[in-house]
Design a protein around this motif. Structure first.
Motif, PDB file in Angstrom:
ATOM      1  N   PRO A   1      42.949  45.575  21.017  1.00 33.85           N
ATOM      2  CA  PRO A   1      43.923  46.635  20.764  1.00 33.85           C
ATOM      3  C   PRO A   1      44.386  46.620  19.316  1.00 33.85           C
ATOM      4  O   PRO A   1      44.508  45.555  18.704  1.00 33.85           O
ATOM      5  CB  PRO A   1      45.070  46.315  21.716  1.00 33.85           C
ATOM      6  N   THR A   2      44.629  47.801  18.775  1.00 37.51           N
ATOM      7  CA  THR A   2      45.013  47.919  17.377  1.00 37.51           C
ATOM      8  C   THR A   2      45.950  49.096  17.193  1.00 37.51           C
ATOM      9  O   THR A   2      46.152  49.895  18.103  1.00 37.51           O
ATOM     10  CB  THR A   2      43.765  48.088  16.490  1.00 37.51           C
ATOM     11  N   ARG A   3      46.509  49.192  15.995  1.00 34.15           N
ATOM     12  CA  ARG A   3      47.339  50.339  15.653  1.00 34.15           C
ATOM     13  C   ARG A   3      46.481  51.412  15.014  1.00 34.15           C
ATOM     14  O   ARG A   3      45.368  51.144  14.573  1.00 34.15           O
ATOM     15  CB  ARG A   3      48.448  49.905  14.708  1.00 34.15           C
ATOM     16  N   VAL A   4      47.030  52.608  14.955  1.00 37.05           N
ATOM     17  CA  VAL A   4      46.291  53.743  14.413  1.00 37.05           C
ATOM     18  C   VAL A   4      46.989  54.244  13.169  1.00 37.05           C
ATOM     19  O   VAL A   4      48.212  54.337  13.123  1.00 37.05           O
ATOM     20  CB  VAL A   4      46.205  54.874  15.457  1.00 37.05           C
ATOM     21  N   GLY A   5      46.199  54.569  12.165  1.00 30.40           N
ATOM     22  CA  GLY A   5      46.740  55.138  10.940  1.00 30.40           C
ATOM     23  C   GLY A   5      46.057  56.459  10.641  1.00 30.40           C
ATOM     24  O   GLY A   5      45.061  56.824  11.264  1.00 30.40           O
ATOM     25  N   PHE A   6      46.596  57.169   9.666  1.00 29.14           N
ATOM     26  CA  PHE A   6      46.015  58.431   9.235  1.00 29.14           C
ATOM     27  C   PHE A   6      45.782  58.367   7.743  1.00 29.14           C
ATOM     28  O   PHE A   6      46.560  57.776   7.004  1.00 29.14           O
ATOM     29  CB  PHE A   6      46.955  59.606   9.534  1.00 29.14           C
ATOM     30  N   ARG A   7      44.706  58.969   7.287  1.00 30.91           N
ATOM     31  CA  ARG A   7      44.463  59.117   5.859  1.00 30.91           C
ATOM     32  C   ARG A   7      43.945  60.525   5.615  1.00 30.91           C
ATOM     33  O   ARG A   7      43.387  61.158   6.519  1.00 30.91           O
ATOM     34  CB  ARG A   7      43.478  58.062   5.349  1.00 30.91           C
TER      35      ARG A   7
END
Length: 120
Positions: free
Chosen positions: A89-95
């Motif tokens: 499981p991981t976090r989500v980012g936006f670019r």
């Protein structure tokens, strides 16, 4: 609240009782539906409930009804997206990225998995 989890994403349940105690913590599954009004998601193979369906007659003359088990929604804060590389499981980012489409440049937001941590 805008959701970072979309339909079809592979997610893992990160809270609740463990699987040894009859819960779903640590179980992975694909998102079937996202309910944005209530901030809940329906995950494949997670949070089964028993549903009683009234017997009725269909157009073909068959009787349908009885007891079914279906997936119930769980809160979006109890799941995390799974990193495709590490399967954790991981976090989500936006670019933002520039994409050329039809000769025009357009700026779009792209989701990406942040580095998987052992804390999640």
């Amino acid at each position: 609240m805008a959701s970072k989890i979309k339909k079809g994403d592979l997610v893992e349940v990160i809270s609740g009782p463990s699987q040894e105690r009859g819960g779903y913590k640590g179980k992975q599954g694909h998102v079937i539906a996202v309910l944005t009004e209530t901030d809940r998601v329906v995950v494949e193979g997670v949070n089964f409930v028993t549903k009683h369906v009234k017997q009725g007659q269909s157009a073909r003359g068959t009787n349908e009804g009885g007891i079914e088990t279906v997936e119930a929604p769980i809160h979006i804060s109890n799941v995390a997206i799974v990193d495709p590389e590490t399967k954790k499981p991981t976090r989500v980012g936006f670019r933002t990225e520039e994409v050329e489409k039809g000769g025009k440049k357009k700026t779009v937001r792209v989701r990406f998995a942040k580095k998987s941590g052992k804390d999640l």
